[in-house]
Write an enzyme that holds these catalytic residues in place. Structure first.
Site, PDB file in Angstrom:
ATOM      1  N   LYS A  15      49.631  53.200  -0.573  1.00  0.00           N
ATOM      2  CA  LYS A  15      50.762  53.516  -1.447  1.00  0.00           C
ATOM      3  C   LYS A  15      51.646  52.293  -1.677  1.00  0.00           C
ATOM      4  CE  LYS A  15      50.790  58.472  -0.671  1.00  0.00           C
ATOM      5  NZ  LYS A  15      51.546  59.703  -0.323  1.00  0.00           N
TER       6      LYS A  15
ATOM      7  N   LYS B 229      55.119  63.249 -17.133  1.00  0.00           N
ATOM      8  CA  LYS B 229      54.475  62.106 -16.478  1.00  0.00           C
ATOM      9  C   LYS B 229      53.462  61.434 -17.414  1.00  0.00           C
ATOM     10  CE  LYS B 229      52.947  62.588 -12.239  1.00  0.00           C
ATOM     11  NZ  LYS B 229      53.526  61.526 -11.391  1.00  0.00           N
TER      12      LYS B 229
ATOM     13  N   GLU C  16      57.708  55.896   5.298  1.00  0.00           N
ATOM     14  CA  GLU C  16      57.681  55.040   4.113  1.00  0.00           C
ATOM     15  C   GLU C  16      57.785  55.864   2.829  1.00  0.00           C
ATOM     16  OE1 GLU C  16      54.668  53.005   6.969  1.00  0.00           O
ATOM     17  OE2 GLU C  16      55.529  54.984   6.658  1.00  0.00           O
TER      18      GLU C  16
ATOM     19  N   CYS D 124      50.378  52.701   8.082  1.00  0.00           N
ATOM     20  CA  CYS D 124      49.067  53.245   8.440  1.00  0.00           C
ATOM     21  C   CYS D 124      48.031  52.845   7.394  1.00  0.00           C
ATOM     22  CB  CYS D 124      49.142  54.771   8.570  1.00  0.00           C
ATOM     23  SG  CYS D 124      49.533  55.654   7.040  1.00  0.00           S
TER      24      CYS D 124
END
Length: 506
Positions: free
Chosen positions: A306, A474, A99, A152
């Site tokens: 996530k 960021k 993923e 998961c």
């Protein structure tokens, strides 16, 4: 708030998405990086672009509604590195679960599409936004995320129903006093495998992707998946009624829930933790979890966590928000044939964040559509195990990860242990020893994109101060950071974050 038109959200089926991704895996990915078909398995994830066919896009509606579907990124992988192997230079992949590889590959695709729009003025998925230097996704497009397996973490804590429908043996009372601590060694003991043998009445045959032999039935134990549900560890196949765990829960419709699939992901420090009681009470649901490592604890949050984060902040990340008017959200998530619970998926991906509020303009908790396909991935654990039947040796997860992006230059990237496959210790510091989806390489691609755009056309967030390090870029994406701060405060307060010195590279 959901991105994408109603047409593109509805005019496809889960099986169509799965089949498209499986075909792409077979025909577009090289043999290098794929598992040995006789002894290894892997996991698959992808992002699929959905757009109306040309006649629908132009308002011609006298034909049955149709959409075009295109895989724009794909990832395979089952591994992540331990904390001791993390590097401050940003040149290693910390998390190589399928993923995550698919999402980072998607970011490569987005970077290229922004380059087409902003630098080359060519046809792209982006159109100009309302503010200088900002772009937005074309309104007729949407993206579907596909995974061959349940993510998961929290989404993998799936109820098991009463014995006649169970995919494994009942759990003995003494099991909980001897739980396995090998966080990465998620294996089902031999007795469990005998209980679940392919000829047993609890084994249910599942539809496979076209081209897979009909003789392959899905073995419902997914205990070997490092990135998915883990069947409870049972020892011995002779149980008395007194030894079996008492039923304490009921599923909708009054069906008894006697156990849950285990996830190998561990609760993060600061969370309540699992009770480890036998049966359905073994896990606490809704908690943040880190992926298992073999002896060396990882800092990588589970894929369930996530995906939940991407459902609020978007898949583009902080860097690309400098150039985007709105986040890039997924309109749907499709899961392949595997142990699955719609309730667990909704809880993990959207339910934990449903009360998050006061987000910056453009951000919101998405009402993502969640569906399951009936098609099984031919190189997943279950299909490989069924093909080899009682073959010698154990199945092992493939150690390599494959990244593919719909970009014209070097779309493929095959890694192992976080570096390009075949990298030696001596070569680690070389430029060639960097994955194209590592932090430092995506940052380099972002800087290359900026250099191709005239500075007077940059957005204010990039013009008002001089930025140098990855961390500075960021942090300067203020709306994204505001949304991330709100999400942590209101839902994910225990989220593990890397120290700033891991983001100081240029």
């Amino acid at each position: 708030m959901v991105r994408g038109s109603a047409l593109t959200r509805t005019m496809w089926t889960a099986d169509e998405i799965a089949q498209l991704c499986y075909e792409h895996y077979r025909t577009r990915l090289p043999k290098q990086g794929k598992p040995d078909p006789n002894r290894e398995w892997t996991l698959l994830a992808a992002v699929v672009k959905i757009q109306p066919a040309a006649d629908q896009a132009h308002g011609i509606t006298n034909k049955p509604a149709q959409v075009t579907k295109e895989v724009v990124s794909m990832g395979t992988g089952t591994k992540c590195i331990g904390q001791s192997k993390m590097r401050k230079s940003g040149d290693i992949l910390n998390d190589s679960h399928a993923e995550v590889i698919a999402r980072r590959s998607f970011q490569r695709y987005l970077l290229h599409q922004l380059y087409l729009a902003a630098a080359l003025k060519e046809d792209s998925i982006f159109v100009p936004g309302t503010q200088r230097g900002l772009w937005k996704l074309r309104p007729d497009l949407s993206f579907v995320f596909f995974s061959s397996h349940t993510p998961c973490g929290d989404a993998s804590i799936i109820p098991m129903l009463e014995f006649e429908d169970q995919p494994c043996c009942p759990v003995r009372r003494d099991w909980a006093s001897k739980p396995s601590e090998a966080s990465g060694d998620l294996e089902v003991p031999e007795d469990t495998e005998r209980c679940e043998g392919l000829g047993s009445p609890v084994t249910k045959k599942m539809r496979l992707e076209p081209g897979t032999p009909d003789s392959i039935a899905q073995h419902q134990s997914f205990g070997h998946q490092e990135s998915g549900p883990v069947t409870p560890d049972v020892s011995g196949s002779h149980f008395t009624a007194q030894e079996q765990v008492p039923v304490t829960r009921m599923a909708p419709g009054g069906v008894k829930v006697v156990d849950v699939y285990r996830t190998g992901a561990k609760c993060v420090p600061g969370e309540a933790g699992d009770s480890r009681q036998p049966g359905a009470a073994y896990h606490q649901v809704g908690l943040l979890r880190v992926k298992p490592g073999r002896g060396d604890r990882t800092c990588s949050l589970s894929c369930s966590d996530k995906l939940a984060r991407w459902n609020v902040l978007g898949c583009q990340g902080a860097l690309l928000m400098h150039l985007l008017e709105e986040p890039i959200y997924l309109s749907a998530v499709v899961i392949g044939r595997c142990p699955y619970s719609q309730e667990a998926m909704h809880r993990a991906l959207t339910g934990r964040c449903r009360n998050v509020s006061a987000l910056p303009k453009g951000f919101g908790v998405q009402e993502v559509k969640i569906q399951q396909s009936g098609l099984l991935f031919e190189q997943g654990h279950s299909a490989v195990q069924a093909r080899r039947a009682d073959g010698p040796g154990r199945l092992a997860p493939c150690g390599a990860a494959i990244s593919w992006s719909a970009v014209p230059e070097q779309p493929l990237d095959v890694t192992a242990n976080g570096f390009p496959q075949g990298t030696t210790k001596k070569a680690i510091r070389c430029l060639q020893a960097r994955s194209r989806i590592s932090k430092v390489e995506l940052f380099r691609s972002f800087q290359k994109l900026l250099s191709s755009i005239s500075e007077d056309k940059w957005p204010d967030s990039l013009r008002l101060r001089k930025l140098e390090t990855y961390h500075e870029y960021k942090e300067a994406a203020s709306a994204y950071q505001e949304a991330w701060s709100a999400l942590r405060k209101q839902a994910f307060g225990s989220w593990l974050r890397n120290p700033p010195d891991y983001h100081q590279f240029t």
